[in-house]
Design an enzyme around this catalytic site. Structure first.
Site, short mmCIF file in Angstrom:
data_model
loop_
_atom_site.label_atom_id
_atom_site.label_comp_id
_atom_site.label_asym_id
_atom_site.label_seq_id
_atom_site.Cartn_x
_atom_site.Cartn_y
_atom_site.Cartn_z
N TYR A 31 0.59 -0.91 0.26
CA TYR A 31 0.07 -0.38 0.19
C TYR A 31 1.30 1.36 -0.35
O TYR A 31 2.20 1.48 0.17
CB TYR A 31 -0.78 0.20 1.02
CG TYR A 31 -0.11 0.01 2.60
CD1 TYR A 31 0.08 -0.51 3.11
CD2 TYR A 31 -0.98 1.07 3.29
CE1 TYR A 31 0.87 -0.60 4.83
CE2 TYR A 31 -0.35 1.47 4.42
CZ TYR A 31 0.67 0.70 4.89
OH TYR A 31 1.16 1.72 6.15
N LEU A 202 11.40 1.68 6.87
CA LEU A 202 10.69 2.11 5.60
C LEU A 202 11.78 2.73 5.18
O LEU A 202 11.27 3.90 5.53
CB LEU A 202 9.32 2.43 5.93
CG LEU A 202 8.60 2.66 4.64
CD1 LEU A 202 8.33 1.43 3.28
CD2 LEU A 202 7.00 3.29 5.18
N1 PDD Z 1 3.03 5.59 7.43
N2 PDD Z 1 7.83 4.20 8.93
C1 PDD Z 1 6.29 3.21 8.21
C2 PDD Z 1 6.92 1.93 9.95
C3 PDD Z 1 5.19 4.04 7.92
O1 PDD Z 1 4.57 3.07 8.56
C4 PDD Z 1 5.61 5.10 7.61
C5 PDD Z 1 3.81 5.80 6.77
C6 PDD Z 1 6.97 5.65 8.10
C7 PDD Z 1 6.44 7.19 6.82
O2 PDD Z 1 6.94 7.08 5.35
P1 PDD Z 1 6.28 8.39 4.54
O3 PDD Z 1 7.31 9.36 4.73
O4 PDD Z 1 6.49 7.91 2.76
O5 PDD Z 1 4.75 8.16 5.10
C8 PDD Z 1 7.78 5.30 8.18
C9 PDD Z 1 1.79 5.66 7.16
C10 PDD Z 1 1.62 6.94 6.01
C11 PDD Z 1 0.86 4.53 7.32
O6 PDD Z 1 1.01 3.43 7.33
O7 PDD Z 1 -0.57 5.34 6.91
#
Ligand code: PDD
Length: 279
Positions: A31, A202
């Site tokens: 996702y 991530l």
């Molecule tokens: N979460 N680490 C994890 C485990 C995450 O699930 C997320 C993002 C991030 C931050 O990544 P980014 O800056 O690309 O949003 C880091 C999303 C927003 C979610 O699960 O809702």
């Protein structure tokens, strides 16, 4: 609510997904969550690149995504949220397979679902900061894939929220990885420190943008392993993520920190980050 499902835009209650979809039975899917700042999706190209990589890592064939921006804008407009701070959620699973077997056939047709929702930011958290805890990272060792298999993360997050904590600083053998749904940054002196990219975190889009901002604005930064024992020495800490943007940490449960309010490096980065989507 209008959503996109397998090629059409339709009302959410018209969507039919088989109970034999591997997404339902095995969390066999990936996702993305993307921010919409009126009137544009933020860093859409980077989200598409990461989605393609997640798909490729688990051998789900990737759609072309050529018309994704158009489609997302269509959903925003059909749901009457063009003027609202919102998010898009994209989920792609390996698709329907019957009978239920662990191994998958290579000719399955992926299931594609996209929704958009009004998603205001938590202004008080971004201004005043949040309290976080520390937790053992019990997730699988491929956290670089944005998989829908989020049970460890949701359990950890749920327990943290029940204790009045907004997020957790996760660690493996005392080495800090990331949050349950955010990346982490610390500041020592005037330097930003963040755990390096690896299979344990991530590759966050917000993290990437913030490190670029550091470069542009002459803020030193290091990507290196961080031990839990260092938490007491840092001058600032903040979480990074699509919905949280840059949110300061002002308290870490069980740690006597040197800070109890947002610091100036966090404030500078918040200002510069907001210029990116306002400008
Ligand atoms: N979460 N680490 C994890 C485990 C995450 O699930 C997320 C993002 C991030 C931050 O990544 P980014 O800056 O690309 O949003 C880091 C999303 C927003 C979610 O699960 O809702």
């Amino acid at each position: 609510m209008f959503v996109f499902f397998n090629g059409s835009i339709l009302e959410e209650d018209k969507v039919r997904i088989s109970p034999f979809d591997r997404g339902f039975q095995f969390s066999d899917g990936v996702y993305e969550v993307i921010r919409y700042y009126p009137k544009k999706f933020f860093k859409l190209d980077l989200h598409i690149d990461r989605l393609k990589r997640s798909l490729s890592e688990i051998e789900i064939p990737s759609p072309a995504f050529d018309d994704l921006e158009f489609l997302l804008m269509e959903l925003i407009s059909k749901n009457n949220i063009s003027e609202e701070l919102s998010t898009a959620y994209i989920q792609i699973t390996r698709g329907y397979q019957y009978p239920r077997r662990h191994n998958y056939s290579n000719d399955l047709v992926p299931t594609i679902f996209i929704s958009v929702e009004k998603f205001p930011r938590k202004k008080d958290e971004m201004i005043d900061g949040i309290k976080v805890g520390i937790g053992e990272d019990t997730r699988w060792p491929r956290c670089d894939i944005k998989s829908t298999m989020l049970l460890a993360a949701t359990l950890l997050n749920h327990r943290a929220v029940e204790k009045g904590l907004s997020e957790l600083i996760l660690h493996r053998n005392e080495k800090i990885t990331e949050g349950t749904h955010t990346n982490l940054c610390f500041v020592k002196g005037n330097s930003v420190i963040t755990p390096p990219l690896s299979n344990f975190i991530l590759p966050g889009i917000t993290r990437k943008v913030v490190l670029e901002l550091c470069k542009v604005h002459g803020i030193n930064f290091t990507e290196r392993e961080i031990s839990l024992s260092e938490l007491a020495e840092f001058d600032e800490a903040f979480i990074l993520g699509t919905t949280k943007e840059i949110t300061p940490i002002i308290e870490i449960d069980g740690v006597k920190t040197k800070f109890n309010k947002p610091g100036h490096v966090c404030r500078k980065l918040q200002t510069e980050y907001s210029r990116l989507y306002n400008g």
